[in-house]
Structure formats: structure tokens, C-alpha cells
Design an enzyme around this catalytic site. Structure first.
Site, mmCIF file in Angstrom:
data_model
loop_
_atom_site.group_PDB
_atom_site.id
_atom_site.type_symbol
_atom_site.label_atom_id
_atom_site.label_comp_id
_atom_site.label_asym_id
_atom_site.label_seq_id
_atom_site.Cartn_x
_atom_site.Cartn_y
_atom_site.Cartn_z
ATOM 1 N N SER A 126 -13.939 -33.148 2.289
ATOM 2 C CA SER A 126 -13.829 -33.426 0.853
ATOM 3 C C SER A 126 -12.582 -32.758 0.287
ATOM 4 C CB SER A 126 -15.044 -32.880 0.087
ATOM 5 O OG SER A 126 -16.208 -33.526 0.474
ATOM 6 N N TYR A 127 -12.182 -31.650 0.943
ATOM 7 C CA TYR A 127 -11.057 -30.856 0.428
ATOM 8 C C TYR A 127 -9.971 -30.818 1.495
ATOM 9 C CZ TYR A 127 -14.830 -29.611 -2.667
ATOM 10 O OH TYR A 127 -15.879 -29.691 -3.548
ATOM 11 N N TYR A 128 -8.781 -31.312 1.145
ATOM 12 C CA TYR A 128 -7.731 -31.499 2.136
ATOM 13 C C TYR A 128 -6.812 -30.283 2.259
ATOM 14 C CZ TYR A 128 -9.456 -36.190 2.681
ATOM 15 O OH TYR A 128 -10.274 -37.261 2.965
ATOM 16 N N GLU A 160 -14.355 -14.741 -5.331
ATOM 17 C CA GLU A 160 -15.096 -14.481 -4.092
ATOM 18 C C GLU A 160 -14.459 -13.423 -3.189
ATOM 19 O OE1 GLU A 160 -17.123 -17.858 -2.176
ATOM 20 O OE2 GLU A 160 -16.028 -19.174 -3.532
ATOM 21 N N HIS A 172 -14.673 -31.171 9.569
ATOM 22 C CA HIS A 172 -15.192 -32.434 9.066
ATOM 23 C C HIS A 172 -14.047 -33.433 9.025
ATOM 24 C CE1 HIS A 172 -18.878 -30.954 6.547
ATOM 25 N NE2 HIS A 172 -19.211 -31.240 7.784
ATOM 26 N N TYR A 173 -14.360 -34.659 9.416
ATOM 27 C CA TYR A 173 -13.422 -35.748 9.157
ATOM 28 C C TYR A 173 -14.224 -36.912 8.637
ATOM 29 C CZ TYR A 173 -9.254 -38.506 9.278
ATOM 30 O OH TYR A 173 -8.165 -39.247 8.881
ATOM 31 N N HIS A 177 -15.741 -25.092 9.790
ATOM 32 C CA HIS A 177 -17.138 -24.759 9.474
ATOM 33 C C HIS A 177 -17.754 -24.003 10.649
ATOM 34 C CE1 HIS A 177 -17.330 -27.917 6.199
ATOM 35 N NE2 HIS A 177 -16.237 -28.275 6.869
ATOM 36 N N HIS A 222 -9.762 -26.257 6.902
ATOM 37 C CA HIS A 222 -10.816 -25.245 6.993
ATOM 38 C C HIS A 222 -11.768 -25.613 8.116
ATOM 39 C CE1 HIS A 222 -12.170 -28.347 4.140
ATOM 40 N NE2 HIS A 222 -13.372 -28.158 4.686
HETATM 41 P P1 M7G Z 1 -15.560 -30.269 3.338
HETATM 42 O O1 M7G Z 1 -15.794 -30.864 4.661
HETATM 43 O O2 M7G Z 1 -14.158 -30.346 2.805
HETATM 44 O O3 M7G Z 1 -16.479 -30.917 2.222
HETATM 45 O O4 M7G Z 1 -16.041 -28.770 3.398
HETATM 46 P P2 M7G Z 1 -18.032 -31.154 2.084
HETATM 47 O O5 M7G Z 1 -18.432 -30.327 0.872
HETATM 48 O O6 M7G Z 1 -18.153 -32.609 1.791
HETATM 49 O O7 M7G Z 1 -18.704 -30.732 3.338
HETATM 50 C C1 M7G Z 1 -15.842 -27.882 2.349
HETATM 51 C C2 M7G Z 1 -16.835 -26.753 2.488
HETATM 52 O O8 M7G Z 1 -16.542 -25.789 1.517
HETATM 53 C C3 M7G Z 1 -18.281 -27.205 2.270
HETATM 54 O O9 M7G Z 1 -19.096 -26.753 3.318
HETATM 55 C C4 M7G Z 1 -18.641 -26.597 0.915
HETATM 56 O O10 M7G Z 1 -20.004 -26.227 0.811
HETATM 57 C C5 M7G Z 1 -17.734 -25.389 0.852
HETATM 58 N N1 M7G Z 1 -17.393 -25.011 -0.518
HETATM 59 C C6 M7G Z 1 -17.094 -25.855 -1.533
HETATM 60 N N2 M7G Z 1 -16.784 -25.144 -2.638
HETATM 61 C C7 M7G Z 1 -16.413 -25.735 -3.924
HETATM 62 C C8 M7G Z 1 -16.881 -23.811 -2.329
HETATM 63 C C9 M7G Z 1 -16.666 -22.618 -3.075
HETATM 64 O O11 M7G Z 1 -16.314 -22.594 -4.249
HETATM 65 N N3 M7G Z 1 -16.847 -21.455 -2.379
HETATM 66 C C10 M7G Z 1 -17.248 -21.439 -1.058
HETATM 67 N N4 M7G Z 1 -17.432 -20.251 -0.488
HETATM 68 N N5 M7G Z 1 -17.457 -22.559 -0.356
HETATM 69 C C11 M7G Z 1 -17.269 -23.757 -0.971
#
Ligand code: M7G
Length: 318
Positions: free
Chosen positions: A252-254, A165, A248-249, A259, A257
Site C-alpha cells: 500500500s505504501y511505496y 513512534e 508485499h506486492y 514484514h 519495507h
Molecule cells: P503494506 O504492504 O505497504 O500495506 O504494509 P498494507 O497495509 O496493505 O499491508 C505497510 C505496513 O505498515 C502494514 O503492515 C501496516 O499495518 C503498517 N503500518 C501502516 N501505518 C499507517 C503504520 C503506522 O503508522 N505505524 C506503524 N508502526 N505501522 C504502520
């Protein structure tokens, strides 16, 4: 010995087969078979499916979403390029099944492949439950759970290391402490500004979530807020006053980041049980350095999420 050689042949054969058949060819869904519908939302025209590609046992999760009507192409949609089949005619009222030109009839598709059982669980229809996580519950249940079972963050590191990306990056501040990368979220097709969705991923490793934030992170948080909103204003002409900027709390990914979504867009997880506005977070930390280490935090869990199971096992749900 012979059996070892045979084993090696078998495994390299199956590896070869796997690579040759390795889907997708990114041009079509050739060889894909649907195993089941995981979730469907008629209102938002969204469906999640589980399936497999021919000759491969790996799971695939596919998300299909109807796209918005492209405002700039409405003229073409309502022209002789669209064919109509009348389905009702009564006095002055009529309805049609319309077939638009192919370049305006696409839908957004997200493929997760190979998907893990956790992806299948995440996108499946299921009940949600609210948890009020005290600092003690965080230490006892949440932290061990997220350390032992969370989604891989390879995609995050690929972005930070410019392995994936790189061409989509909208802005970068390379500072290792206060820097971040800003790019379109996977959920945004990048076309319709009303559903604008970007994420800022911090360069600094080791900040798992909101829970870890304190006074030492204020320069980072303020930098994201200022540079992120300014960049979005310059590039997409969306003012700060029309942006929701939040964590977000639980995420999904720790890996920390933020939004950025357009106010008009009701993004998944923008609600009170998941979103924490960046400006409020900055304010709370300025008021009290260890605010997020002392606060009880509410969030929802899905019933097939490990976190739900761990809270249940510990007697949280009576
Ligand atoms: P989160 O709150 O950790 O998880 O946000 P959620 O998916 O439950 O909301 C992670 C954010 O990263 C989300 O808004 C996803 O749509 C975004 N995201 C996830 N992935 C795997 C990717 C990716 O590969 N590329 C991009 N650009 N965004 C991603």
C-alpha cells in the site's frame, strides 16, 4: 474588501472551531457517530466502520478487533473477578455470558483520522481480482497509477525522522544505504508474541517495491534479514525458523519495507498472492540480477482501487 475580511474571519473561525473540536481526545470516542459499517468478519471478530466526529466534516475510519485471551491472565479471567450470567443449563452442560474485569475486556482499536476516500475504499467490503503484471504492463499501467494515486507516506517519514513512534523503535541501523528501522507494526498490540508483527523500513528513499530490487540492493536485503531476525530472537525469543519475513506486492505504501510475522499468525496479506519471502527474493536476485524487472508478478486488486480501474480501462479484464 469587506467581503475579503469576512472571508478571512470565517476561515479563521472555522479553523479555530476545527482545532478546538479536533477529535479524538485520545481518551474516548466522545462525539463520534457511526455512518456505516464498511466490513465485518465474524470469524476474526473484526469490524471496520466509517464515521465522523461531532462538528467536523472529516471522515474517520475505525477498525475494531477483539483481542486474544491473555494467557498470563487466564487465572484472573476464571476467578470471582468475572461475573457470569447463565444462558443455558442442561444436564452437565451450561453456557454463560461472562463479564471480565475491565482491564481484561479491552479491544484493539485503530483510528485513521482524517481518513481519505482511499482509506474508506481500502477497508470496504468488495470483490478482488487477480492481475498478472508483465514488465510491460508494469510500465504502462501500474507505474503511472502508483505515481499519481497512492497513500501518503508521511507516517513512514515520521518514523525515519523520529517524529513519531521513536520510543517504539526496537532496532536501528543508521547506514543510509544498507540501514533500516525495525519497529512493531501498527497491526500488532505488542502483547501477544504469537501474533508478533514488526516492520523494517529502509532508510534509503526511492525504492518503491520489489519491482525495483536488483543486485545493488543485496547488502541491504541481507542486512535486514540478518539483523532483523537476530534482534527478534534476542528481544522476543522468537527464532528465525518461526518467522515469516516478506514483502508485499503490491504494497500500500511505496517506500521499501519488510514484514516480520510469527509463523502462527495468519497476517492479512501473508498469502501467495501478496507475500514474497525475503530469502527467496535474495536468492532470485543472486540467480539473476534483473529478476524482478523481467518477471511477471501476480497480485490482487480491490474493485474500488484505482489500479483495478486503470487495468479495466486498458481492456485487461475481458
Ligand atoms: P503494506 O504492504 O505497504 O500495506 O504494509 P498494507 O497495509 O496493505 O499491508 C505497510 C505496513 O505498515 C502494514 O503492515 C501496516 O499495518 C503498517 N503500518 C501502516 N501505518 C499507517 C503504520 C503506522 O503508522 N505505524 C506503524 N508502526 N505501522 C504502520
Amino acid at each position: 474588501m469587506a467581503s475579503t475580511v469576512k472571508k478571512m474571519c470565517d476561515s479563521s473561525d472555522s479553523k479555530k472551531r476545527k482545532i478546538e473540536d479536533s477529535p479524538p481526545d485520545s481518551k474516548s470516542f466522545k462525539g463520534f457517530s457511526i455512518e456505516r459499517v464498511l466490513r465485518e468478519d465474524q470469524r476474526t471478530k473484526f469490524v471496520c466502520l466509517e464515521g465522523k466526529f461531532k462538528g467536523n466534516e472529516d471522515l474517520a475510519v475505525v477498525l475494531l478487533e477483539k483481542e486474544h485471551f491473555p494467557t498470563q491472565s487466564l487465572g484472573r479471567l476464571l476467578s470471582n473477578e468475572t461475573t457470569l450470567k447463565e444462558t443455558l443449563k442442561n444436564d452437565i452442560y451450561s453456557t454463560y455470558e461472562a463479564t471480565p474485569p475491565t482491564d481484561l475486556s479491552g479491544f484493539k482499536t485503530t483510528l485513521i483520522y482524517p481518513a481519505t476516500q482511499k482509506h474508506v475504499d481500502k477497508y470496504s467490503e468488495q470483490d478482488h481480482y487477480i492481475i498478472r503484471e508483465t514488465p510491460a504492463l508494469y510500465e504502462k499501467i501500474t507505474l503511472p497509477c502508483l505515481e499519481s494515486s497512492n497513500f501518503s507516506m508521511k507516517w513512514v517519514y515520521n518514523i525515519l525522522d523520529k517524529k513519531s513512534e521513536a520510543d517504539r523503535i526496537v532496532m536501528e541501523d543508521p547506514d543510509p544505504d544498507s540501514g533500516f528501522v525495525l519497529l512493531p507494526d501498527m497491526k500488532w498490540d505488542g502483547k501477544d508474541v504469537d501474533s508478533l508483527y514488526l516492520i523494517a523500513i529502509v532508510h534509503r528513499h526511492g525504492i518503491k517495491s520489489l519491482r525495483d530490487l536488483g543486485q545493488q540492493h543485496l547488502p541491504l536485503l541481507k542486512n535486514i534479514l540478518e539483523k532483523g531476525t537476530n534482534t527478534i530472537q534476542e528481544k522476543y525469543s522468537v527464532a528465525k525458523s518461526q518467522l515469516r519475513v516478506y514483502f508485499h506486492y503490491q504494497p500500500s505504501y511505496y517506500h521499501l519495507h519488510v514484514h516480520f510475522t510469527h509463523l502462527r499468525f495468519e497476517a492479512p496479506g501473508f498469502d501467495a498472492l501478496r507475500a514474497h519471502l525475503l530469502e527467496d527474493v535474495i536468492d532470485n536476485i543472486e540467480t539473476c540480477n534483473d529478476f524482478y524487472q523481467n518477471k511477471s508478478l501476480m497480485f490482487t486488486v480491490r474493485e474500488n482501487q484505482q489500479l483495478y480501474k486503470d487495468y479495466k480501462e486498458n481492456g485487461y479484464f475481458k
